[in-house]
Design a protein around this motif. Structure first.
Motif, PDB file in Angstrom:
ATOM      1  N   THR A 189     -46.401  45.141  26.449  1.00 52.28           N
ATOM      2  CA  THR A 189     -47.303  44.018  26.247  1.00 52.28           C
ATOM      3  C   THR A 189     -47.361  43.646  24.775  1.00 52.28           C
ATOM      4  OG1 THR A 189     -48.668  44.657  28.147  1.00 52.28           O
ATOM      5  CG2 THR A 189     -49.658  43.172  26.523  1.00 52.28           C
ATOM      6  N   TYR A 190     -46.822  42.495  24.465  1.00 51.27           N
ATOM      7  CA  TYR A 190     -47.011  41.878  23.155  1.00 51.27           C
ATOM      8  C   TYR A 190     -48.305  41.083  23.271  1.00 51.27           C
ATOM      9  CZ  TYR A 190     -42.365  43.122  21.347  1.00 51.27           C
ATOM     10  OH  TYR A 190     -41.263  43.802  20.884  1.00 51.27           O
ATOM     11  N   GLY A 191     -49.383  41.659  22.771  1.00 49.55           N
ATOM     12  CA  GLY A 191     -50.712  41.111  23.016  1.00 49.55           C
ATOM     13  C   GLY A 191     -50.986  39.835  22.236  1.00 49.55           C
ATOM     14  N   ARG A 192     -51.921  39.066  22.761  1.00 47.97           N
ATOM     15  CA  ARG A 192     -52.368  37.838  22.102  1.00 47.97           C
ATOM     16  C   ARG A 192     -52.740  38.147  20.646  1.00 47.97           C
ATOM     17  NH1 ARG A 192     -55.056  32.781  22.510  1.00 47.97           N
ATOM     18  NH2 ARG A 192     -57.108  32.679  21.513  1.00 47.97           N
ATOM     19  N   GLY A 193     -52.228  37.330  19.746  1.00 50.32           N
ATOM     20  CA  GLY A 193     -52.545  37.487  18.341  1.00 50.32           C
ATOM     21  C   GLY A 193     -51.547  38.291  17.545  1.00 50.32           C
ATOM     22  N   LEU A 194     -50.513  38.840  18.188  1.00 44.79           N
ATOM     23  CA  LEU A 194     -49.494  39.565  17.426  1.00 44.79           C
ATOM     24  C   LEU A 194     -48.529  38.579  16.759  1.00 44.79           C
ATOM     25  CD1 LEU A 194     -48.464  42.680  19.572  1.00 44.79           C
ATOM     26  CD2 LEU A 194     -50.021  42.566  17.611  1.00 44.79           C
ATOM     27  N   LEU A 195     -47.964  39.021  15.655  1.00 44.38           N
ATOM     28  CA  LEU A 195     -46.959  38.285  14.908  1.00 44.38           C
ATOM     29  C   LEU A 195     -45.686  39.107  14.942  1.00 44.38           C
ATOM     30  CD1 LEU A 195     -46.077  36.105  12.766  1.00 44.38           C
ATOM     31  CD2 LEU A 195     -47.053  37.653  11.034  1.00 44.38           C
ATOM     32  N   ALA A 196     -44.582  38.519  15.397  1.00 47.86           N
ATOM     33  CA  ALA A 196     -43.348  39.289  15.559  1.00 47.86           C
ATOM     34  C   ALA A 196     -42.138  38.447  15.162  1.00 47.86           C
ATOM     35  CB  ALA A 196     -43.210  39.767  17.008  1.00 47.86           C
ATOM     36  N   MET A 197     -41.035  39.147  14.908  1.00 49.53           N
ATOM     37  CA  MET A 197     -39.803  38.476  14.508  1.00 49.53           C
ATOM     38  C   MET A 197     -38.981  38.070  15.732  1.00 49.53           C
ATOM     39  SD  MET A 197     -39.710  38.080  11.297  1.00 49.53           S
ATOM     40  CE  MET A 197     -38.010  37.512  11.146  1.00 49.53           C
ATOM     41  N   LYS A 222     -32.365  44.938   9.351  1.00 47.46           N
ATOM     42  CA  LYS A 222     -32.527  45.848  10.480  1.00 47.46           C
ATOM     43  C   LYS A 222     -33.830  45.606  11.247  1.00 47.46           C
ATOM     44  CE  LYS A 222     -34.778  49.482   7.734  1.00 47.46           C
ATOM     45  NZ  LYS A 222     -34.667  50.865   7.237  1.00 47.46           N
ATOM     46  N   ASP A 223     -33.849  46.080  12.475  1.00 42.50           N
ATOM     47  CA  ASP A 223     -35.060  46.068  13.293  1.00 42.50           C
ATOM     48  C   ASP A 223     -36.019  47.162  12.843  1.00 42.50           C
ATOM     49  OD1 ASP A 223     -34.131  44.027  15.036  1.00 42.50           O
ATOM     50  OD2 ASP A 223     -32.960  45.512  16.148  1.00 42.50           O
ATOM     51  N   GLU A 224     -37.309  46.901  13.064  1.00 42.67           N
ATOM     52  CA  GLU A 224     -38.356  47.913  12.875  1.00 42.67           C
ATOM     53  C   GLU A 224     -39.237  47.837  14.125  1.00 42.67           C
ATOM     54  OE1 GLU A 224     -39.077  47.999   8.146  1.00 42.67           O
ATOM     55  OE2 GLU A 224     -39.304  46.021   9.063  1.00 42.67           O
ATOM     56  N   LEU A 225     -38.699  48.337  15.202  1.00 46.14           N
ATOM     57  CA  LEU A 225     -39.251  48.057  16.524  1.00 46.14           C
ATOM     58  C   LEU A 225     -40.540  48.826  16.790  1.00 46.14           C
ATOM     59  CD1 LEU A 225     -35.929  47.972  18.575  1.00 46.14           C
ATOM     60  CD2 LEU A 225     -37.184  46.073  17.528  1.00 46.14           C
ATOM     61  N   PRO A 226     -41.444  48.204  17.547  1.00 48.89           N
ATOM     62  CA  PRO A 226     -42.734  48.842  17.834  1.00 48.89           C
ATOM     63  C   PRO A 226     -42.579  50.003  18.806  1.00 48.89           C
ATOM     64  CG  PRO A 226     -42.518  46.809  19.089  1.00 48.89           C
ATOM     65  CD  PRO A 226     -41.333  46.859  18.161  1.00 48.89           C
ATOM     66  N   TYR A 278     -38.423  43.318  19.652  1.00 46.61           N
ATOM     67  CA  TYR A 278     -38.829  42.383  18.614  1.00 46.61           C
ATOM     68  C   TYR A 278     -39.831  43.062  17.679  1.00 46.61           C
ATOM     69  CZ  TYR A 278     -36.698  39.405  22.083  1.00 46.61           C
ATOM     70  OH  TYR A 278     -35.810  38.872  22.991  1.00 46.61           O
ATOM     71  N   THR A 279     -39.524  43.038  16.405  1.00 44.55           N
ATOM     72  CA  THR A 279     -40.338  43.710  15.399  1.00 44.55           C
ATOM     73  C   THR A 279     -41.712  43.058  15.289  1.00 44.55           C
ATOM     74  OG1 THR A 279     -38.405  44.365  14.108  1.00 44.55           O
ATOM     75  CG2 THR A 279     -40.516  44.269  12.945  1.00 44.55           C
ATOM     76  N   VAL A 280     -42.760  43.841  15.444  1.00 46.88           N
ATOM     77  CA  VAL A 280     -44.130  43.375  15.215  1.00 46.88           C
ATOM     78  C   VAL A 280     -44.484  43.688  13.760  1.00 46.88           C
ATOM     79  CG1 VAL A 280     -46.555  43.687  15.824  1.00 46.88           C
ATOM     80  CG2 VAL A 280     -44.799  43.713  17.615  1.00 46.88           C
ATOM     81  N   PHE A 281     -44.936  42.662  13.025  1.00 46.87           N
ATOM     82  CA  PHE A 281     -45.218  42.911  11.603  1.00 46.87           C
ATOM     83  C   PHE A 281     -46.555  42.367  11.139  1.00 46.87           C
ATOM     84  CE2 PHE A 281     -43.169  38.816  11.666  1.00 46.87           C
ATOM     85  CZ  PHE A 281     -43.609  38.103  10.562  1.00 46.87           C
TER      86      PHE A 281
END
Length: 240
Positions: free
Chosen positions: A158-166, A138-142, A191-194
């Motif tokens: 904004t998916y900021g610089r340095g984020l890790l996402a699926m 499943k998704d775990e959306l921000p 997209y899940t940010v983790f």
């Protein structure tokens, strides 16, 4: 069917790519196994694993403490801090794949340089952009990303610089592919940010991005989406 994990051109076009079902996959008729915990990791018989791995553990209580991971690449170490509070199922899956050497000796297959999408996509041992672990979840959306400047609808974040996402191929199709955000990117929050990338890891990503993108026939000049000119190899991934 076998799906492209993150059709990064979808950031501009909204389209996803798919391949036909193979005869072997179509013949698979037993019900897919699903774990019984809160994450419900589910086999994808029509998308067999690119590298053999079983379903992740799925405990009733998911972890909450940050996890440190390391991607040792040919451009330097990329250290990650994983956040199981925001994305417990995603972190459990990522840790599981790392511990089973799923990401070792793989190459990041896609680099983008759009105005609002600057990422490196990794996590496919088949090196094609189509491979995964043979399961989905499943998704775990921000819910806390800031709005993308200039979007009057407020839909893009904004998916900021340095984020890790699926990466994914639609709702709740997470597998093994992930992306590292090199520059602020404006995406729908699908997209899940983790986790996050450390400063040294960002320097490595900048070196990869500076090398450019391989051109494709009929594509724009300079290219904005494709394989990086400088191969971005994950020699090994480890959990610390």
């Amino acid at each position: 069917m076998s799906l492209i994990r993150l059709a990064l051109t979808a950031a501009a076009t909204g389209s996803l790519l798919a391949l036909a079902v193979t005869p072997a996959a179509a013949a698979e008729n037993r019900p897919p196994r699903t774990t019984k915990g809160p994450c419900a990791y589910t086999e994808t018989p029509d998308e067999p694993p690119a590298r053999k791995v079983h379903l992740p553990p799925d405990p009733r209580r998911t972890p909450t403490r940050p996890v440190s991971a390391l991607l040792k690449t040919n451009h330097g170490d990329i250290r990650l801090t994983l956040d199981p509070v925001k994305a417990p199922c995603t972190v459990q899956s990522f840790v599981h794949l790392v511990r089973h050497r799923f990401y070792d000796r793989t190459s990041c297959h896609r680099l983008t340089a759009y105005d609002r999408l600057k990422v490196l996509q990794c996590g496919d041992p088949s090196f094609t952009g189509e491979g995964g672990p043979g399961y989905k979840y499943k998704d775990e959306l921000p819910t806390d990303l800031p709005p993308w400047p200039g979007d009057p609808t407020g839909a893009r974040k904004t998916y900021g610089r340095g984020l890790l996402a699926m990466a994914n191929a639609g709702p709740s199709t997470n597998g093994s592919q992930f992306f590292l955000v090199i520059g602020d990117s404006g995406l729908l929050p699908n997209y899940t940010v983790f986790g996050t990338v450390d400063a040294g890891g960002l320097e490595a990503l900048d070196r990869i991005a500076a090398g450019g993108i391989q051109p494709t026939p009929g594509g724009p000049t300079p290219p904005v989406d494709g394989k990086p000119v400088l191969p971005a190899d994950i020699r090994k991934a480890r959990i610390h």
